[in-house]
Design an enzyme around this catalytic site. Structure first.
Site, PDB file in Angstrom:
ATOM      1  N   ARG A   8      37.231  97.130 135.220  1.00 22.51           N
ATOM      2  CA  ARG A   8      35.970  96.418 135.345  1.00 22.51           C
ATOM      3  C   ARG A   8      35.004  96.953 134.288  1.00 22.51           C
ATOM      4  O   ARG A   8      35.200  98.027 133.732  1.00 22.51           O
ATOM      5  CB  ARG A   8      35.379  96.608 136.742  1.00 22.51           C
ATOM      6  CG  ARG A   8      36.158  95.942 137.858  1.00 22.51           C
ATOM      7  CD  ARG A   8      35.611  96.350 139.214  1.00 22.51           C
ATOM      8  NE  ARG A   8      34.176  96.100 139.305  1.00 22.51           N
ATOM      9  CZ  ARG A   8      33.338  96.743 140.117  1.00 22.51           C
ATOM     10  NH1 ARG A   8      33.782  97.707 140.907  1.00 22.51           N
ATOM     11  NH2 ARG A   8      32.054  96.438 140.141  1.00 22.51           N
ATOM     12  N   ASP A  84      38.258  99.511 147.682  1.00 20.49           N
ATOM     13  CA  ASP A  84      38.017  98.086 147.442  1.00 20.49           C
ATOM     14  C   ASP A  84      39.279  97.243 147.555  1.00 20.49           C
ATOM     15  O   ASP A  84      39.208  96.014 147.517  1.00 20.49           O
ATOM     16  CB  ASP A  84      37.415  97.872 146.050  1.00 20.49           C
ATOM     17  CG  ASP A  84      36.017  98.434 145.915  1.00 20.49           C
ATOM     18  OD1 ASP A  84      35.295  98.481 146.932  1.00 20.49           O
ATOM     19  OD2 ASP A  84      35.642  98.828 144.798  1.00 20.49           O
ATOM     20  N   SER A 128      26.793  98.419 152.669  1.00 22.90           N
ATOM     21  CA  SER A 128      27.955  98.692 153.510  1.00 22.90           C
ATOM     22  C   SER A 128      27.606  98.637 154.990  1.00 22.90           C
ATOM     23  O   SER A 128      26.792  99.441 155.465  1.00 22.90           O
ATOM     24  CB  SER A 128      28.515 100.081 153.172  1.00 22.90           C
ATOM     25  OG  SER A 128      29.341 100.563 154.202  1.00 22.90           O
ATOM     26  N   ARG A 130      29.441  99.709 157.336  1.00 30.01           N
ATOM     27  CA  ARG A 130      29.853 101.013 157.871  1.00 30.01           C
ATOM     28  C   ARG A 130      28.731 102.031 157.743  1.00 30.01           C
ATOM     29  O   ARG A 130      28.401 102.744 158.702  1.00 30.01           O
ATOM     30  CB  ARG A 130      31.103 101.506 157.115  1.00 30.01           C
ATOM     31  CG  ARG A 130      31.492 102.947 157.445  1.00 30.01           C
ATOM     32  CD  ARG A 130      32.540 103.464 156.461  1.00 30.01           C
ATOM     33  NE  ARG A 130      32.051 103.495 155.089  1.00 30.01           N
ATOM     34  CZ  ARG A 130      31.330 104.480 154.553  1.00 30.01           C
ATOM     35  NH1 ARG A 130      30.980 105.523 155.301  1.00 30.01           N
ATOM     36  NH2 ARG A 130      30.942 104.422 153.301  1.00 30.01           N
ATOM     37  N   ARG A 148      22.800  95.864 146.616  1.00 28.81           N
ATOM     38  CA  ARG A 148      23.965  95.844 145.746  1.00 28.81           C
ATOM     39  C   ARG A 148      23.505  96.035 144.311  1.00 28.81           C
ATOM     40  O   ARG A 148      22.316  96.131 144.031  1.00 28.81           O
ATOM     41  CB  ARG A 148      24.764  94.554 145.903  1.00 28.81           C
ATOM     42  CG  ARG A 148      24.031  93.281 145.541  1.00 28.81           C
ATOM     43  CD  ARG A 148      25.021  92.173 145.249  1.00 28.81           C
ATOM     44  NE  ARG A 148      25.998  92.621 144.254  1.00 28.81           N
ATOM     45  CZ  ARG A 148      26.814  91.799 143.599  1.00 28.81           C
ATOM     46  NH1 ARG A 148      26.783  90.510 143.845  1.00 28.81           N
ATOM     47  NH2 ARG A 148      27.653  92.261 142.697  1.00 28.81           N
ATOM     48  N   ASN A 150      24.597  98.005 140.273  1.00 30.21           N
ATOM     49  CA  ASN A 150      25.154  99.254 139.761  1.00 30.21           C
ATOM     50  C   ASN A 150      24.294 100.440 140.190  1.00 30.21           C
ATOM     51  O   ASN A 150      23.261 100.276 140.859  1.00 30.21           O
ATOM     52  CB  ASN A 150      25.309  99.191 138.239  1.00 30.21           C
ATOM     53  CG  ASN A 150      23.989  98.962 137.522  1.00 30.21           C
ATOM     54  OD1 ASN A 150      22.930  99.391 137.980  1.00 30.21           O
ATOM     55  ND2 ASN A 150      24.029  98.284 136.380  1.00 30.21           N
ATOM     56  N   VAL A 151      24.725 101.633 139.829  1.00 33.90           N
ATOM     57  CA  VAL A 151      24.039 102.846 140.275  1.00 33.90           C
ATOM     58  C   VAL A 151      22.589 102.862 139.813  1.00 33.90           C
ATOM     59  O   VAL A 151      21.673 103.192 140.584  1.00 33.90           O
ATOM     60  CB  VAL A 151      24.797 104.102 139.781  1.00 33.90           C
ATOM     61  CG1 VAL A 151      23.967 105.360 140.044  1.00 33.90           C
ATOM     62  CG2 VAL A 151      26.146 104.209 140.471  1.00 33.90           C
ATOM     63  N   THR A 153      20.637 100.333 139.140  1.00 32.59           N
ATOM     64  CA  THR A 153      19.880  99.338 139.897  1.00 32.59           C
ATOM     65  C   THR A 153      19.528  99.859 141.274  1.00 32.59           C
ATOM     66  O   THR A 153      18.395  99.719 141.752  1.00 32.59           O
ATOM     67  CB  THR A 153      20.695  98.035 140.025  1.00 32.59           C
ATOM     68  OG1 THR A 153      20.926  97.507 138.721  1.00 32.59           O
ATOM     69  CG2 THR A 153      19.950  97.002 140.861  1.00 32.59           C
ATOM     70  N   ARG A 154      20.497 100.476 141.929  1.00 30.45           N
ATOM     71  CA  ARG A 154      20.269 100.968 143.291  1.00 30.45           C
ATOM     72  C   ARG A 154      19.272 102.122 143.314  1.00 30.45           C
ATOM     73  O   ARG A 154      18.353 102.137 144.124  1.00 30.45           O
ATOM     74  CB  ARG A 154      21.599 101.380 143.923  1.00 30.45           C
ATOM     75  CG  ARG A 154      22.546 100.200 144.077  1.00 30.45           C
ATOM     76  CD  ARG A 154      23.808 100.576 144.836  1.00 30.45           C
ATOM     77  NE  ARG A 154      24.771  99.472 144.803  1.00 30.45           N
ATOM     78  CZ  ARG A 154      25.662  99.238 145.749  1.00 30.45           C
ATOM     79  NH1 ARG A 154      25.721 100.021 146.804  1.00 30.45           N
ATOM     80  NH2 ARG A 154      26.506  98.235 145.641  1.00 30.45           N
TER      81      ARG A 154
END
Length: 305
Positions: A8, A84, A128, A130, A148, A150-151, A153-154
């Site tokens: 990816r 995944d 998630s 979970r 959601r 990428n790192v 963005t989060r």
């Protein structure tokens, strides 16, 4: 010899694939084989979709495009985050190696306070179910919001939109950003996803053993046994990332210990189960634990009648 590795395009995915490529080149050199690995970027539905991915990871939203590329001959092997991947093996591809597992823990990232010191009603971001269910079971006052991206963005959501986000410690560590974690959550409190922290390497059908054996040599037997138990349990529960299911197995010598947890979406009810047995029987141990959970009502907690 030159091989093409399908990956990816995210920074984390390319980093993880690069780690596998480096390990493969190093191993090849140790047995006298000169090897070059080229990263081939493959765009997946999960990378281009802007909607929620809840319910999609169970059918391989980040995996199918890589598998299609393998089958089409666009690459020779592919690297996936094991958590995944669908639990059922692909009928035409070989899961040639599972690399040694990294840290299984989830990481809470905030502007300072740990989980128990966050203000009442703090907003925590995660994509998630979970993680969401277990967070609420630990702190009933938390407001868990979907997240959601990428790192970057989060983590960028901490600039005022959220009080905290939860990410996989393994991903942060691989990116060299583990110091941005405020707290690594104890697996007793926040049990990981089945397969979390492990990387899987699939190879194309008809692969030449001259290079396929080099990839197979990267397999880490204790990790494969542990994640086999976890994913066999997940397969029996017929649950993907849309269900709050957690599992964590460890291997000591020839013995495997498995812990599993199913939580209702509201975080109010949880079923926990433990099992031990020979590591050589990891799959059957996982399946039997899954059936035990179903017999105790796990289906209802996952929202099924």
């Amino acid at each position: 010899m030159k091989l093409r590795l399908g990956t990816r395009g995210s920074t984390l995915a390319r980093t993880q694939s690069g780690m596998v490529a480096d390990a493969l080149v190093e191993h090849a050199a140790s047995v006298g084989v000169e090897l070059e690995v080229e990263l081939v970027e493959i765009t997946t539905h999960g990378d281009i979709s802007r909607g929620s991915l809840v319910g999609l990871s169970e059918v391989g939203v980040f995996v199918n495009a890589l598998r299609d590329a393998l089958l089409a001959g666009e690459c020779d092997f592919a690297v996936h985050s094991l958590k995944d991947m669908p639990t059922a093996p692909h009928p035409e591809l070989e899961l040639a190696a599972i690399s040694k597992r990294a840290d299984v823990r989830d990481a809470l990232c905030t502007t300072g306070p740990g989980l128990r010191d966050l203000p009442e009603g703090a907003r925590i971001g995660t994509g998630s179910p979970r993680r969401a269910a277990q967070l609420i079971s630990l702190r009933r006052d938390l407001r868990v919001e979907g997240l959601r991206g990428n790192v970057d963005t989060r983590l960028g959501k901490l600039s005022g939109e959220l009080d905290g986000v939860v990410l996989a410690a393994a991903g942060l560590e691989r990116l060299g950003r583990l110091d941005e974690a405020t707290e690594l959550l104890d697996p007793t409190d926040m049990m990981p996803a089945p397969g979390q922290g492990a990387l899987a390497i699939e190879i194309a059908p008809g692969a030449d053993d001259a290079w396929a054996d080099l990839i197979r040599a990267l397999d880490h037997a204790p990790t494969r046994a542990a994640v086999t138990a976890e994913r066999s349990l997940l397969g029996v529960l017929d649950a993907g990332c849309a269900a709050p299911v957690a599992a964590y197995a460890t291997v000591a010598g020839e013995r495997l210990s498995l812990r599993a947890r199913v939580v209702d979406a509201g975080g109010t009810l949880a079923l926990n189960e433990t099992a031990q047995g020979p590591a050589s029987e990891a799959a059957s141990l996982g399946r039997s634990t899954g059936w035990t959970l179903l017999g105790r009502g796990a289906g209802r907690l996952m929202g099924r009648a």
